[in-house]
Design an enzyme around this catalytic site. Structure first.
Site, short mmCIF file in Angstrom:
data_model
loop_
_atom_site.label_atom_id
_atom_site.label_comp_id
_atom_site.label_asym_id
_atom_site.label_seq_id
_atom_site.Cartn_x
_atom_site.Cartn_y
_atom_site.Cartn_z
CE LYS A 168 -7.26 1.23 3.74
NZ LYS A 168 -6.02 1.79 4.38
CG ASN A 201 1.94 1.49 4.48
OD1 ASN A 201 2.74 2.41 4.42
ND2 ASN A 201 1.75 0.70 3.45
CD GLU A 239 -2.28 1.27 2.94
OE1 GLU A 239 -1.72 0.66 3.86
OE2 GLU A 239 -3.35 1.90 3.06
CB CYS A 274 -4.14 -1.39 4.68
SG CYS A 274 -3.14 -1.38 6.18
CG ASN A 324 -4.81 3.85 0.30
OD1 ASN A 324 -4.08 3.28 -0.49
ND2 ASN A 324 -4.64 3.81 1.61
CD GLU A 373 -5.32 4.83 5.73
OE1 GLU A 373 -4.98 3.98 6.55
OE2 GLU A 373 -5.75 4.54 4.60
N1 ING Z 1 -3.62 0.66 8.58
C1 ING Z 1 -4.10 -0.04 9.67
C2 ING Z 1 -4.66 -1.43 9.36
O1 ING Z 1 -5.84 -1.66 9.31
C3 ING Z 1 -4.69 0.01 11.88
C4 ING Z 1 -4.99 0.70 10.59
C5 ING Z 1 -3.46 0.24 12.47
C6 ING Z 1 -5.56 -0.90 12.38
C7 ING Z 1 -3.12 -0.45 13.63
C8 ING Z 1 -5.24 -1.61 13.54
C9 ING Z 1 -4.03 -1.40 14.15
O2 ING Z 1 -3.81 -2.32 9.27
C10 ING Z 1 -4.20 0.95 7.39
N2 ING Z 1 -3.42 1.68 6.56
O3 ING Z 1 -5.33 0.60 7.09
#
Ligand code: ING
Length: 311
Positions: free
Chosen positions: A128, A197, A47, A172, A111, A147
């Site tokens: 996304k 990420n 991503e 993601c 995204n 985001e």
């Molecule tokens: N990142 C994260 C994901 O769903 C997140 C958001 C971060 C969720 C940490 C849970 C814990 O993996 C993205 N970019 O969606």
């Protein structure tokens, strides 16, 4: 093997805020070239692979916001990647911040993950759907996950016939939602490509920090098994601008088993030669949707939130 396909999951380490597109594309080219030397026909990048994960800052200057987005794909900076992939006859999936204008002339920021076949033709774009984090600046956080300030959501999960099979993509946070895999599974998806990420520190509930690696593989292994599909999960990991991010890139089979995995948190390939026909061992037995699923039953119970009185 009736429908062999060699896949390379191209994990990336950190991309710094001031890394140029050219510097990043050089890293992508190195991964692509190594993958081709190992027989890969499809390379999956993470991503937002072209830039640092910029939603970790709440940026308001329109010019700086725009600097993180690609108004065209390929553009001048990414054309070398498209050209080399075509020369090597390797397809790829690339995550990036897409700036696009619709038929009404309205601008949209997504995204996005693009899919490119081995002849260099663009198969499609996935935008996304599940945009996590927050819309407004939340200065109390050690870092932002804004985001929802930068991107608008996509509206569907397409599946395309390419690479000898049925291929879909997700990005993601999408991977945490069971509907993501099922919507593509109902279209017959045999291979689902996912870039991510993921900060190891989950600000809303730090109890989950220690479970990030577990949850990451849990959801992708379950999604693969319950829909009889291969799933490729590719990280941009390591400590990026001070934020430690999950690596653990994997290639998962329709059984839910991990076939290949990266060991480091940097630029690294995980490569596997798979047989897309292997998905039949699950799609035509346990998860024969036409024979065993009861859509009418699901429609009755599809969204019962609030249907029952609180305890
Ligand atoms: N990142 C994260 C994901 O769903 C997140 C958001 C971060 C969720 C940490 C849970 C814990 O993996 C993205 N970019 O969606």
């Amino acid at each position: 093997m009736a429908r062999p396909l060699t896949i390379a999951a191209a994990q990336m380490g950190p991309v710094a805020r001031d890394d140029s597109r050219a510097e990043v594309v050089d890293r992508l080219l190195a991964l692509l070239t190594e993958a081709a030397s190992r027989g890969a026909e499809l390379v999956v990048f993470p991503e937002l692979a072209l830039t640092t994960f910029f939603p970790r800052w709440y940026i308001e200057d329109p010019r700086e916001i725009e600097s993180w987005f690609e108004p065209e794909m390929p553009g001048p900076a990414t054309k070398p990647l498209f050209d080399e992939a075509r020369r090597l006859q390797v397809g790829f999936s690339l995550g990036y911040a897409e700036l696009t204008t619709d038929d009404n002339g309205d601008t949209h920021r997504y995204n996005t993950q693009i899919l490119v076949e081995r002849d260099g033709s663009i198969v499609g774009h996935y935008r996304k759907v599940h945009i996590p984090g927050h819309e407004a600046n939340e200065p109390w956080r050690p870092f932002q996950h804004a985001e929802r300030h930068f991107f608008e959501p996509g509206t569907d999960f397409p599946v395309w016939r390419c690479f000898g099979g049925l291929v879909g993509m997700a990005i993601c946070n999408d991977r945490r939602w069971s509907e993501t895999y099922r919507v593509m599974g109902l279209q017959g998806a045999e291979l689902i490509l996912i870039g991510y990420n993921t900060p190891l520190y989950y600000v809303p509930d730090p109890q989950q920090n220690a479970l990030q690696a577990f949850h990451n593989h849990l959801v992708m292994q379950a999604g693969a098994y319950q829909n009889g599909a291969f799933v490729v999960g590719v990280a941009k990991g390591g400590i990026e601008e001070g934020v430690d991010s999950l690596a653990q890139t994997v290639i998962i089979g329709p059984s839910g088993q991990i076939i290949a995995q990266c060991l480091t948190t940097g630029d690294e390939l995980a490569v596997a030669k798979v047989d897309l026909d292997y998905t039949d061992f699950y799609k035509k037995t346990l998860f024969d949707f036409d024979r065993y699923r009861i859509p009418e039953a699901y429609r009755r119970i599809s969204d019962q939130r609030g249907a029952l009185p609180p305890p």
